[in-house]
Design an enzyme around this catalytic site. Structure first.
Site, mmCIF file in Angstrom:
data_model
loop_
_atom_site.group_PDB
_atom_site.id
_atom_site.type_symbol
_atom_site.label_atom_id
_atom_site.label_comp_id
_atom_site.label_asym_id
_atom_site.label_seq_id
_atom_site.Cartn_x
_atom_site.Cartn_y
_atom_site.Cartn_z
ATOM 1 N N SER A 271 27.444 -9.451 16.818
ATOM 2 C CA SER A 271 27.625 -10.231 18.052
ATOM 3 C C SER A 271 28.924 -11.031 17.994
ATOM 4 O O SER A 271 29.418 -11.380 16.914
ATOM 5 C CB SER A 271 26.440 -11.196 18.206
ATOM 6 O OG SER A 271 26.606 -12.026 19.334
ATOM 7 N N GLY A 272 29.457 -11.306 19.164
ATOM 8 C CA GLY A 272 30.543 -12.273 19.313
ATOM 9 C C GLY A 272 31.761 -12.000 18.446
ATOM 10 O O GLY A 272 32.277 -10.871 18.389
ATOM 11 N N ILE A 273 32.228 -13.037 17.788
ATOM 12 C CA ILE A 273 33.456 -12.958 16.990
ATOM 13 C C ILE A 273 33.284 -11.967 15.835
ATOM 14 O O ILE A 273 34.180 -11.167 15.552
ATOM 15 C CB ILE A 273 33.822 -14.371 16.463
ATOM 16 C CG1 ILE A 273 34.164 -15.298 17.643
ATOM 17 C CG2 ILE A 273 34.979 -14.298 15.477
ATOM 18 C CD1 ILE A 273 34.279 -16.780 17.268
ATOM 19 N N ASP B 282 18.497 -11.896 6.404
ATOM 20 C CA ASP B 282 18.423 -13.256 6.955
ATOM 21 C C ASP B 282 19.066 -14.220 5.964
ATOM 22 O O ASP B 282 18.557 -14.416 4.851
ATOM 23 C CB ASP B 282 16.959 -13.627 7.204
ATOM 24 C CG ASP B 282 16.825 -14.983 7.883
ATOM 25 O OD1 ASP B 282 17.828 -15.713 7.986
ATOM 26 O OD2 ASP B 282 15.697 -15.313 8.303
ATOM 27 N N TYR C 167 26.795 -29.270 11.890
ATOM 28 C CA TYR C 167 27.643 -28.076 12.036
ATOM 29 C C TYR C 167 29.075 -28.385 11.587
ATOM 30 O O TYR C 167 29.664 -27.646 10.800
ATOM 31 C CB TYR C 167 27.614 -27.644 13.505
ATOM 32 C CG TYR C 167 28.479 -26.466 13.865
ATOM 33 C CD1 TYR C 167 28.060 -25.166 13.621
ATOM 34 C CD2 TYR C 167 29.713 -26.645 14.493
ATOM 35 C CE1 TYR C 167 28.841 -24.074 13.982
ATOM 36 C CE2 TYR C 167 30.498 -25.568 14.864
ATOM 37 C CZ TYR C 167 30.053 -24.281 14.603
ATOM 38 O OH TYR C 167 30.834 -23.208 14.960
ATOM 39 N N LYS D 176 31.271 -26.729 8.488
ATOM 40 C CA LYS D 176 32.532 -26.007 8.702
ATOM 41 C C LYS D 176 33.692 -26.671 7.945
ATOM 42 O O LYS D 176 34.597 -25.994 7.456
ATOM 43 C CB LYS D 176 32.838 -25.918 10.192
ATOM 44 C CG LYS D 176 31.826 -25.085 10.982
ATOM 45 C CD LYS D 176 31.801 -23.630 10.523
ATOM 46 C CE LYS D 176 30.946 -22.772 11.445
ATOM 47 N NZ LYS D 176 30.939 -21.357 11.032
ATOM 48 N N VAL E 90 35.095 -20.139 22.260
ATOM 49 C CA VAL E 90 35.095 -18.696 22.493
ATOM 50 C C VAL E 90 33.821 -18.321 23.242
ATOM 51 O O VAL E 90 32.722 -18.766 22.883
ATOM 52 C CB VAL E 90 35.149 -17.932 21.149
ATOM 53 C CG1 VAL E 90 35.344 -16.443 21.392
ATOM 54 C CG2 VAL E 90 36.264 -18.478 20.267
ATOM 55 N N THR F 166 30.924 -16.600 23.735
ATOM 56 C CA THR F 166 29.987 -15.738 22.998
ATOM 57 C C THR F 166 28.564 -16.258 23.228
ATOM 58 O O THR F 166 28.383 -17.389 23.711
ATOM 59 C CB THR F 166 30.259 -15.771 21.476
ATOM 60 O OG1 THR F 166 29.821 -17.039 20.978
ATOM 61 C CG2 THR F 166 31.715 -15.545 21.125
HETATM 62 N N1 LIG Z 1 31.891 -19.111 19.873
HETATM 63 C C1 LIG Z 1 32.633 -20.146 19.580
HETATM 64 O O1 LIG Z 1 33.150 -20.873 20.473
HETATM 65 C C2 LIG Z 1 32.883 -20.533 18.162
HETATM 66 C C3 LIG Z 1 33.750 -21.594 17.936
HETATM 67 C C4 LIG Z 1 34.003 -21.977 16.633
HETATM 68 C C5 LIG Z 1 33.416 -21.294 15.596
HETATM 69 N N2 LIG Z 1 32.577 -20.262 15.840
HETATM 70 C C6 LIG Z 1 31.983 -19.596 14.670
HETATM 71 O O2 LIG Z 1 32.188 -18.205 14.762
HETATM 72 C C7 LIG Z 1 31.134 -17.524 14.093
HETATM 73 C C8 LIG Z 1 30.570 -16.464 15.016
HETATM 74 O O3 LIG Z 1 30.036 -17.123 16.166
HETATM 75 P P1 LIG Z 1 29.811 -16.366 17.531
HETATM 76 O O4 LIG Z 1 30.230 -17.280 18.598
HETATM 77 O O5 LIG Z 1 30.374 -14.997 17.449
HETATM 78 O O6 LIG Z 1 28.197 -16.322 17.536
HETATM 79 P P2 LIG Z 1 27.142 -15.250 17.986
HETATM 80 O O7 LIG Z 1 27.680 -14.355 19.048
HETATM 81 O O8 LIG Z 1 25.907 -16.047 18.256
HETATM 82 O O9 LIG Z 1 26.923 -14.374 16.666
HETATM 83 C C9 LIG Z 1 26.286 -14.901 15.548
HETATM 84 C C10 LIG Z 1 26.004 -13.772 14.592
HETATM 85 O O10 LIG Z 1 25.404 -14.301 13.404
HETATM 86 C C11 LIG Z 1 24.193 -13.616 13.153
HETATM 87 N N3 LIG Z 1 23.271 -14.543 12.504
HETATM 88 C C12 LIG Z 1 22.825 -15.733 13.000
HETATM 89 N N4 LIG Z 1 21.957 -16.278 12.147
HETATM 90 C C13 LIG Z 1 21.847 -15.427 11.091
HETATM 91 C C14 LIG Z 1 21.069 -15.435 9.900
HETATM 92 N N5 LIG Z 1 20.203 -16.409 9.623
HETATM 93 N N6 LIG Z 1 21.225 -14.401 9.031
HETATM 94 C C15 LIG Z 1 22.072 -13.389 9.309
HETATM 95 N N7 LIG Z 1 22.819 -13.333 10.419
HETATM 96 C C16 LIG Z 1 22.699 -14.329 11.309
HETATM 97 C C17 LIG Z 1 23.707 -13.136 14.525
HETATM 98 O O11 LIG Z 1 22.848 -12.029 14.495
HETATM 99 P P3 LIG Z 1 21.234 -12.193 14.451
HETATM 100 O O12 LIG Z 1 20.873 -13.292 15.414
HETATM 101 O O13 LIG Z 1 20.689 -10.862 14.813
HETATM 102 O O14 LIG Z 1 20.916 -12.550 13.029
HETATM 103 C C18 LIG Z 1 25.046 -12.731 15.147
HETATM 104 O O15 LIG Z 1 25.414 -11.460 14.697
HETATM 105 C C19 LIG Z 1 30.117 -18.598 13.688
HETATM 106 O O16 LIG Z 1 30.295 -18.905 12.328
HETATM 107 C C20 LIG Z 1 30.481 -19.775 14.555
HETATM 108 O O17 LIG Z 1 30.141 -20.995 13.959
HETATM 109 C C21 LIG Z 1 32.285 -19.860 17.097
#
Ligand SMILES: NC(=O)c1ccc[n+]([C@@H]2O[C@H](COP(=O)([O-])OP(=O)(O)OC[C@H]3O[C@@H](n4cnc5c(N)ncnc54)[C@H](OP(=O)(O)O)[C@@H]3O)[C@@H](O)[C@H]2O)c1
Length: 258
Positions: free
Chosen positions: A25-27, A72, A163, A167, A196, A198
């Protein structure tokens, strides 16, 4: 040398195995796609098998070699099982830690469970995967540890809470890993997103005013999309970045300088 061969010598990931946690998912998904299309055998890791299979199938249709690991990362036994499953698929040359959670309670309402699960997924899993696989990378003379951090490692807003703590420590982890292993070919770096679009922050996206305000905080003038991370991730995973380590690379449209 052709332009193609020159670019391949810098950036091709052929012959490498890359693991992307949160690759469904996402990033993480966009990074996994980029690494796979750049030639890496790519292992997607997350909890949900269906989303993993969907991404893997799409990439295989584009000629990529992709495996999936259902795991997990929210408990220590879960992290150990994840590492065992990754080892069974094959020793990674590249690990991207994108799996992350942001539960966002006000710091005053943070309970022990929120602290532990946030720290475990966001910080301990990247630490333990590094402990498990970086020594092998160092023995082979090449490795890439890439973490996904956040603006909230550097500034507090929208309830950074635990959080932000996780980080901030993640960027310190990259520096520690750099000190430990970079002399033997293993770099450790962090990508720092802005806001981002997502599933992680879907509830913020429901507030159109907030989304517009966050876009206005960038200098580029828009919020991020997962594909913005493709080039930076390929760079950090590739031979080209061998002298870049312990670094936090902001992929944030200027959010951090505005
Ligand atoms: N989006 C933003 O604005 C933003 C900004 C700053 C930093 N980030 C960071 O970027 C990274 C990706 O975020 P995203 O926005 O792409 O989020 P996302 O779309 O919600 O994706 C999160 C991913 O992590 C997996 N995940 C969550 N909990 C898990 C667990 N317990 N074990 C294994 N996998 C797990 C999810 O799959 P499952 O749920 O199927 O496990 C999913 O593949 C994160 O570290 C986030 O903190 C995001």
């Amino acid at each position: 040398m052709t332009t193609h061969d020159y670019l391949a010598s810098l950036f091709s990931l052929e012959g490498r195995t890359a693991v992307v946690t949160g690759g469904s998912s996402g990033i993480g998904r966009a990074i996994a796609e980029a690494l796979a299309l750049a030639g890496a055998r790519t292992v997607l890791l997350a909890r949900g098998a269906d989303r993993l299979d969907g991404v893997a199938t799409g990439l295989r249709e584009r000629g990529c070699t992709v495996e999936t690991v259902v795991a997990d990362l929210s408990t220590r036994p879960g992290i150990r099982a994840a590492a065992d499953a990754v080892a069974e698929v094959g020793e990674p040359d590249v690990i991207v830690n994108s799996a992350g959670i942001n539960l966002r309670p006000h710091l005053g309402q943070v309970d022990q469970e929120t602290w532990e699960v946030t720290m475990t997924v966001n910080l301990e899993a990247p630490f333990q995967l590094g402990q498990r696989f970086a020594p092998g990378m160092a023995a082979r003379g090449f490795g890439r540890l890439i973490h996904i951090s956040s603006q909230q490692a550097h500034r507090s807003f929208v309830d950074s809470g635990v959080y932000g703590v996780s980080k901030g420590a993640l960027e310190s982890l990259a520096r520690s890993q750099s000190e430990a292993w970079s002399a033997r070919g293993v770099t450790a770096n962090t990508l720092v997103p802005g806001f981002v679009l997502t599933p992680l922050n879907q509830h913020l996206q429901d507030d159109a005013e907030k989304v517009t305000a966050l876009a206005a905080r960038t200098t580029v003038g828009r919020n991020g999309v997962p594909e913005d991370f493709a080039g930076a991730a390929v760079f950090l995973a590739s031979a080209a970045s061998g002298y870049v380590t312990g670094h936090s690379l902001f992929v944030d449209g200027g959010f951090s300088v505005h």
